[in-house]
Design an enzyme around this catalytic site. Sequence first.
Site, mmCIF file in Angstrom:
data_model
loop_
_atom_site.group_PDB
_atom_site.id
_atom_site.type_symbol
_atom_site.label_atom_id
_atom_site.label_comp_id
_atom_site.label_asym_id
_atom_site.label_seq_id
_atom_site.Cartn_x
_atom_site.Cartn_y
_atom_site.Cartn_z
ATOM 1 N N ASP A 41 0.801 -1.234 0.000
ATOM 2 C CA ASP A 41 0.000 0.000 0.000
ATOM 3 C C ASP A 41 0.831 1.280 0.000
ATOM 4 O O ASP A 41 0.371 2.337 0.437
ATOM 5 C CB ASP A 41 -0.939 0.019 1.213
ATOM 6 C CG ASP A 41 -2.204 -0.776 0.966
ATOM 7 O OD1 ASP A 41 -2.416 -1.786 1.648
ATOM 8 O OD2 ASP A 41 -2.965 -0.381 0.057
ATOM 9 N N GLU A 76 -8.098 -2.494 -4.754
ATOM 10 C CA GLU A 76 -8.475 -3.135 -3.511
ATOM 11 C C GLU A 76 -9.869 -2.704 -3.077
ATOM 12 O O GLU A 76 -10.043 -1.763 -2.311
ATOM 13 C CB GLU A 76 -7.451 -2.827 -2.417
ATOM 14 C CG GLU A 76 -7.685 -3.674 -1.177
ATOM 15 C CD GLU A 76 -6.658 -3.450 -0.084
ATOM 16 O OE1 GLU A 76 -5.830 -2.525 -0.207
ATOM 17 O OE2 GLU A 76 -6.689 -4.192 0.910
ATOM 18 N N HIS A 104 -10.070 -10.068 2.180
ATOM 19 C CA HIS A 104 -11.088 -9.144 2.711
ATOM 20 C C HIS A 104 -12.522 -9.568 2.447
ATOM 21 O O HIS A 104 -13.448 -8.931 2.961
ATOM 22 C CB HIS A 104 -10.916 -7.714 2.159
ATOM 23 C CG HIS A 104 -9.803 -6.956 2.785
ATOM 24 N ND1 HIS A 104 -9.851 -6.454 4.070
ATOM 25 C CD2 HIS A 104 -8.598 -6.594 2.288
ATOM 26 C CE1 HIS A 104 -8.709 -5.821 4.338
ATOM 27 N NE2 HIS A 104 -7.934 -5.889 3.282
ATOM 28 N N HIS A 124 -3.416 -11.057 0.064
ATOM 29 C CA HIS A 124 -2.768 -10.831 1.359
ATOM 30 C C HIS A 124 -3.656 -11.363 2.480
ATOM 31 O O HIS A 124 -4.394 -10.621 3.129
ATOM 32 C CB HIS A 124 -2.372 -9.368 1.575
ATOM 33 C CG HIS A 124 -3.488 -8.360 1.498
ATOM 34 N ND1 HIS A 124 -4.289 -8.192 0.401
ATOM 35 C CD2 HIS A 124 -3.897 -7.437 2.402
ATOM 36 C CE1 HIS A 124 -5.156 -7.220 0.629
ATOM 37 N NE2 HIS A 124 -4.961 -6.745 1.835
ATOM 38 N N ASP A 154 1.733 -6.836 2.501
ATOM 39 C CA ASP A 154 0.866 -5.753 3.008
ATOM 40 C C ASP A 154 1.665 -4.647 3.686
ATOM 41 O O ASP A 154 1.168 -3.941 4.582
ATOM 42 C CB ASP A 154 -0.201 -6.295 3.965
ATOM 43 C CG ASP A 154 -1.432 -5.389 4.057
ATOM 44 O OD1 ASP A 154 -2.274 -5.630 4.942
ATOM 45 O OD2 ASP A 154 -1.542 -4.423 3.262
#
Lengths: 343, 349
Positions: free
Chosen positions: A20, A129, A202, A223, A293
């Site tokens: 990120d 994402e 997620h 991730h 991550d």
Amino acid sequence: VRERAIELMQDARLIDGHNDFVLQLRILYQNRLSRVNLRELNTTHTNLVKLQAGYVGAQFWSVYVLCSAQNKDAVRLTLEQIDVVKRMCNSYEELELVMTSQGDAPSHKIIFKNVVAGGIKIACLIGIEGGHSIDSSLATLRMYYDLGVRYMTLTHSCNTPWSESSSKGIHNFYPSVTGLTAFGQEVVKEMNRLGMLIDLSHTSYSTAKAALNISKAPVIFSHSSAFSVCNHSRNVPDDILQQLKKNKGIIMVTFNADVLACGRKTVNISTLADHFDHIKKIAGSESIGIGGDYDGVERFPKGLEDVSKYPSLIEELLRRGWNETELKGVLRENFLRVFREVE
Amino acid sequence: PSLPRHNDLPWQLLWKFNNQLRLPAANLTVLNDTHTNIPKLRLGHVGAQFWSVYVPCETQNKDAVRRTLEQIDVVQRMCDLYPDTFACVTDSSGIEDAFQSGKVASLIGVEGGHSIDSSLGVLRSLYRLGARYMTLTHNCNTPWADNWLVDTDGEKPVHHGLSAFGKVRNSISCGVQEQWHWRDVVLASTGAMLGDLPLVQCSISLFVHPSIHPSIQPSIHPSLHPSVHPPTHQSICPSLSVGWHRVPTGLEDVSKYPALVAELLARNWTEEEVKGALAENLLRVFRRVEEVSGAWEAPGSALETPIAFEDLEGTCRTRYGYPNGAGTARPPPAALALALALALLLSVL
């Protein structure tokens, strides 16, 4: 063993599934690349020098935008993040944007072997994402693909009108959506058609199972780690790992200390390696990759504080008896297999 | 072949079919209640067309960006669905290739700066997706440019041309052709098509146009007379879309371009002048724009100025990235909930 790890990584540089850094560029520098030197930046886990030291050969840059932008300006923000990645990878000679498993042209095939005349390059790839970035528009999904996006995580920590997140209670969007709606299935099909990797990190278990059922191509978790080792909602339970194995997909194990150790005070490389061992047992080493991550969360295992530390993980796995073939798979070959199949 | 600059067929496809090109009624070989369909394009000898990816002004500060992406997508899918007719291209040599192969070169024009939501990143993205011109405004001001209505009694000027951000924008040449190139002057946009051909407003002339009220008489606009604007600065760009019911008699749809050519020849335009107006002048400009862009500085020179947040209107946006804006590194869920609550509280105070 350290030397073996380094030799191995020199030969098979890492393809990391999720970073990120680009979010940090927005937060810290308003995407103004002219104000920063990405080689030596010391306000982030990531900089180019550290990536080289960590033997990272390719990085998926996340173009995440906050869930709170859903139903507002998520599309614009996403385009701006994609723009930053492109400008970043265009401005530094050690970075090169690629969009295929072969790189962009026959000569670029060599990028994934990272031996290019003039030095070692790091391949840049782009991942979205959170489905909120497409504002429920297949056309927008297609345009992102045209711009070079090669995976989309179906949700971040909020439901979209068509998919359910694993996070509950953080946001209040679309609370009655479970798994994938009919439109969510269309999204998955269109991603298959385009050749965009489906990322299930997620997402809720319903969403992940639905996607695994529908997708004609292998999928990824960019991730996530193992639920059996730490029962955090971001981690993947054994039954889904088994489905993933059948799907020939890949789980790119993540380093976020909070999902690794379930509140234990000590989180170190051994804690992370436990996840690798477990997933290998359930789904085989060919189902494993790495998605650190970095710059997306704050707590990392001791010894893995930034992107230069990957070799320490490989060292630990070697000590635990992983062989070179298995490790080359984890580092890059498993991901490349999935990417080619998706293409 | 002719290269008209502006056609709103994509808007019709959205309006009538919600961009579902595979519906039988949307078949472009038979569609008959629009100015444009494939047989008419052929009859009109159209060799290249800029398709407008127009979205209405009311999308400004709402979903203009997504809507624009959807219109770009529909043009691309149109090229995919009718590959024998259309060739989606993005440069002057692409146009020339399409001429050679007998296809209609298809390019994309953004109609109204509101499509970029005041973001240079979005502008660059639209360029990467194939947009090759942008009309700086439609009938509404953007936070950085005034539209033509301020030249009438319709509206008061706000920026008197371009704001500082608008000027920053305007100095970028990323190959996006703009409707004009001068600073500090009131813009003429392609403005309200009150049903007449805004031929002149769409001109690629490098002169500044004072506002030309679009009440153009049914015959050729006087400013097309060579003494007013030399033919080298003319191009054909009728704004054709069914929304605008009034077009000149004799020019009812895209098959009628030859009638215009005949009239110009009858008025003693030479063949060369006519070829210029049809295609060569635009190609010259396009090539020059490409040259200027190509000679720009090295990569890394992209402009990064964000617009001042106070210049923006609307509630459909976040402050993300601005100092004191909402948005932090993503902490674990509990902390995130707290941070969000705090941000909301602060934004209310």
